[in-house]
Design an enzyme around this catalytic site. Sequence first.
Site, short mmCIF file in Angstrom:
data_model
loop_
_atom_site.label_atom_id
_atom_site.label_comp_id
_atom_site.label_asym_id
_atom_site.label_seq_id
_atom_site.Cartn_x
_atom_site.Cartn_y
_atom_site.Cartn_z
N ASP A 11 5.23 43.79 -21.91
CA ASP A 11 6.03 42.92 -22.81
C ASP A 11 7.42 43.83 -22.56
O ASP A 11 7.89 43.93 -23.65
CB ASP A 11 5.58 42.41 -24.00
CG ASP A 11 4.39 41.71 -23.93
OD1 ASP A 11 4.03 41.10 -22.76
OD2 ASP A 11 3.47 41.90 -25.03
N ASP A 60 -1.29 37.03 -17.09
CA ASP A 60 -1.39 36.22 -18.10
C ASP A 60 -0.39 34.81 -18.00
O ASP A 60 0.50 34.58 -18.70
CB ASP A 60 -1.21 36.87 -19.32
CG ASP A 60 -1.53 36.33 -20.74
OD1 ASP A 60 -2.16 35.26 -20.68
OD2 ASP A 60 -0.97 36.59 -21.71
N LEU A 63 -2.71 29.08 -17.42
CA LEU A 63 -2.38 27.96 -16.38
C LEU A 63 -3.00 26.70 -17.21
O LEU A 63 -3.98 26.71 -17.65
CB LEU A 63 -3.28 28.02 -15.12
CG LEU A 63 -2.78 29.14 -14.17
CD1 LEU A 63 -3.64 29.06 -12.89
CD2 LEU A 63 -1.33 28.85 -13.82
N HIS A 64 -2.24 25.42 -16.89
CA HIS A 64 -2.64 24.18 -17.68
C HIS A 64 -1.86 22.96 -16.95
O HIS A 64 -0.81 22.82 -17.26
CB HIS A 64 -2.10 24.27 -19.00
CG HIS A 64 -2.72 23.05 -19.95
ND1 HIS A 64 -2.13 22.58 -21.25
CD2 HIS A 64 -3.42 22.38 -19.99
CE1 HIS A 64 -2.82 21.71 -21.63
NE2 HIS A 64 -3.77 21.45 -20.75
N ASP A 65 -2.62 22.55 -15.95
CA ASP A 65 -2.16 21.48 -15.07
C ASP A 65 -3.19 20.69 -14.73
O ASP A 65 -4.50 20.66 -15.02
CB ASP A 65 -1.17 22.26 -13.91
CG ASP A 65 -0.26 21.10 -13.72
OD1 ASP A 65 -0.38 20.03 -13.47
OD2 ASP A 65 0.64 21.64 -13.35
N ILE A 66 -2.98 19.85 -13.70
CA ILE A 66 -4.07 18.79 -13.35
C ILE A 66 -4.86 19.74 -12.35
O ILE A 66 -4.49 20.54 -11.97
CB ILE A 66 -3.30 17.49 -12.32
CG1 ILE A 66 -2.45 18.24 -11.18
CG2 ILE A 66 -2.68 16.85 -13.28
CD1 ILE A 66 -2.14 17.08 -10.21
N ALA A 68 -6.08 19.61 -9.54
CA ALA A 68 -5.96 20.00 -8.14
C ALA A 68 -4.75 21.20 -8.20
O ALA A 68 -5.15 22.26 -7.27
CB ALA A 68 -5.16 18.79 -7.33
N THR A 115 -3.28 31.60 -31.21
CA THR A 115 -3.33 32.17 -32.50
C THR A 115 -2.25 31.82 -33.34
O THR A 115 -2.32 31.79 -34.57
CB THR A 115 -3.57 33.78 -32.46
OG1 THR A 115 -2.64 34.35 -31.84
CG2 THR A 115 -4.96 34.23 -32.03
N ARG A 176 -3.95 46.67 -33.86
CA ARG A 176 -2.88 47.68 -34.39
C ARG A 176 -3.58 49.05 -34.82
O ARG A 176 -4.49 48.91 -35.71
CB ARG A 176 -1.90 47.18 -35.73
CG ARG A 176 -1.05 46.15 -35.23
CD ARG A 176 -0.06 46.51 -34.32
NE ARG A 176 1.09 45.62 -33.98
CZ ARG A 176 0.88 44.84 -32.81
NH1 ARG A 176 -0.23 45.04 -31.98
NH2 ARG A 176 1.82 43.95 -32.76
N GLN A 185 2.44 39.69 -35.66
CA GLN A 185 1.09 39.49 -35.80
C GLN A 185 0.58 39.28 -37.25
O GLN A 185 0.78 39.91 -37.74
CB GLN A 185 0.25 40.29 -35.18
CG GLN A 185 0.78 40.72 -33.63
CD GLN A 185 -0.02 39.69 -32.59
OE1 GLN A 185 -0.50 38.41 -33.19
NE2 GLN A 185 0.01 40.01 -31.39
N GLY A 205 0.22 45.65 -27.06
CA GLY A 205 1.44 45.70 -26.47
C GLY A 205 2.46 46.70 -27.50
O GLY A 205 2.48 47.84 -27.01
N ARG A 206 3.14 46.25 -28.39
CA ARG A 206 4.15 46.74 -29.09
C ARG A 206 3.64 48.48 -29.59
O ARG A 206 4.56 49.29 -29.15
CB ARG A 206 4.85 46.12 -30.24
CG ARG A 206 5.72 45.13 -29.60
CD ARG A 206 5.91 44.10 -30.68
NE ARG A 206 4.81 43.24 -30.77
CZ ARG A 206 4.87 42.18 -31.70
NH1 ARG A 206 5.96 41.78 -32.56
NH2 ARG A 206 3.70 41.45 -31.71
O1 C5P Z 1 2.82 43.50 -29.23
P1 C5P Z 1 1.37 43.11 -29.31
O2 C5P Z 1 0.11 44.24 -29.59
O3 C5P Z 1 1.36 42.11 -30.50
O4 C5P Z 1 1.01 42.11 -28.10
C1 C5P Z 1 -0.03 41.57 -27.85
C2 C5P Z 1 0.09 40.70 -26.29
O5 C5P Z 1 -1.11 39.77 -26.55
C3 C5P Z 1 1.25 39.98 -26.17
O6 C5P Z 1 1.72 39.92 -24.79
C4 C5P Z 1 0.94 38.63 -26.58
O7 C5P Z 1 1.49 37.52 -25.90
C5 C5P Z 1 -0.51 38.43 -26.35
N1 C5P Z 1 -1.18 37.66 -27.10
C6 C5P Z 1 -1.11 37.54 -28.37
N2 C5P Z 1 -2.01 36.48 -28.95
C7 C5P Z 1 -2.83 35.64 -28.48
C8 C5P Z 1 -2.80 35.51 -26.90
C9 C5P Z 1 -1.76 36.58 -26.30
O8 C5P Z 1 -0.65 38.42 -29.11
N3 C5P Z 1 -3.61 34.92 -29.09
#
Ligand code: C5P
Length: 230
Positions: A11, A60, A63-66, A68, A115, A176, A185, A205-206
């Site tokens: 990210d 990541d 996807l969300h569409d018709i 086809a 979430t 974490r 979060q 991520g972070r």
């Molecule tokens: O920085 P952090 O550890 O919070 O990053 C979590 C990653 O997971 C981010 O890329 C975030 O977009 C993704 N994510 C999330 N919660 C979700 C789905 C995806 O935090 N329900």
Amino acid sequence: MADERLITALDVPSISEAEDLVDAIGDVCEHYKIGLQLLPVGGMALAHALKSRDKKVFLDYKLHDIPATVEKATRSLASVDADLLTVHAEPPVMRAAVEGRAGSTLKLLGVTVLTAYDDAILAEIGYGMGARDLVLRRVEQALECGMDGVVASAQEAAEIRQRFGHDFMIVTPGIRPLGADAGDQKRVVTPKDALEAGSSHLVIGRPINQAENPRQAAESILQEMASTGH
Ligand code: C5P
């Protein structure tokens, strides 16, 4: 030394920063998530580059569409040798994605309920059920559609395992390590707690991409994971 269950979320705003991060982490992590921030600015080229370095790539796209369009998009993404792809866990979307990945090794994950959505937001959108019930319904539908797993919080993982068994992936963000900053979060758990709850993969991520020493941060997460016995 790496453990493919640890997925580092790239990210960051640019491909060069993502490449620097992957270089800094080195052989400690072999699995990377490329999301909506990087996809429009060269994320697919980065996916190719990571694959040629023998890394696993989680696209990541959510996807969300018709049907086809989802089927054709999934076929295109399968052809670049990605390992994991997310689609929203609605049956027509999931069935189309399963068709589109036929003949490839691409694994598909259903995003059950974002979430960021609570019961009040789901009611505002028009759903007649709360988040917990909708998550469980969508997990069941994902498995019926032939998906490989779902994205779910650690809190949801335990109940999902109890109801539907262990034969599919649960990929969990919101992790974490002990002592880390939660950021935005709301519900965070440690790597150990997530694995014990039934998560098969952790998206982090972070705690890694903002760390002063990302390699060391990933290493200590791996140690915490190894200490669980899961
Ligand atoms: O920085 P952090 O550890 O919070 O990053 C979590 C990653 O997971 C981010 O890329 C975030 O977009 C993704 N994510 C999330 N919660 C979700 C789905 C995806 O935090 N329900």
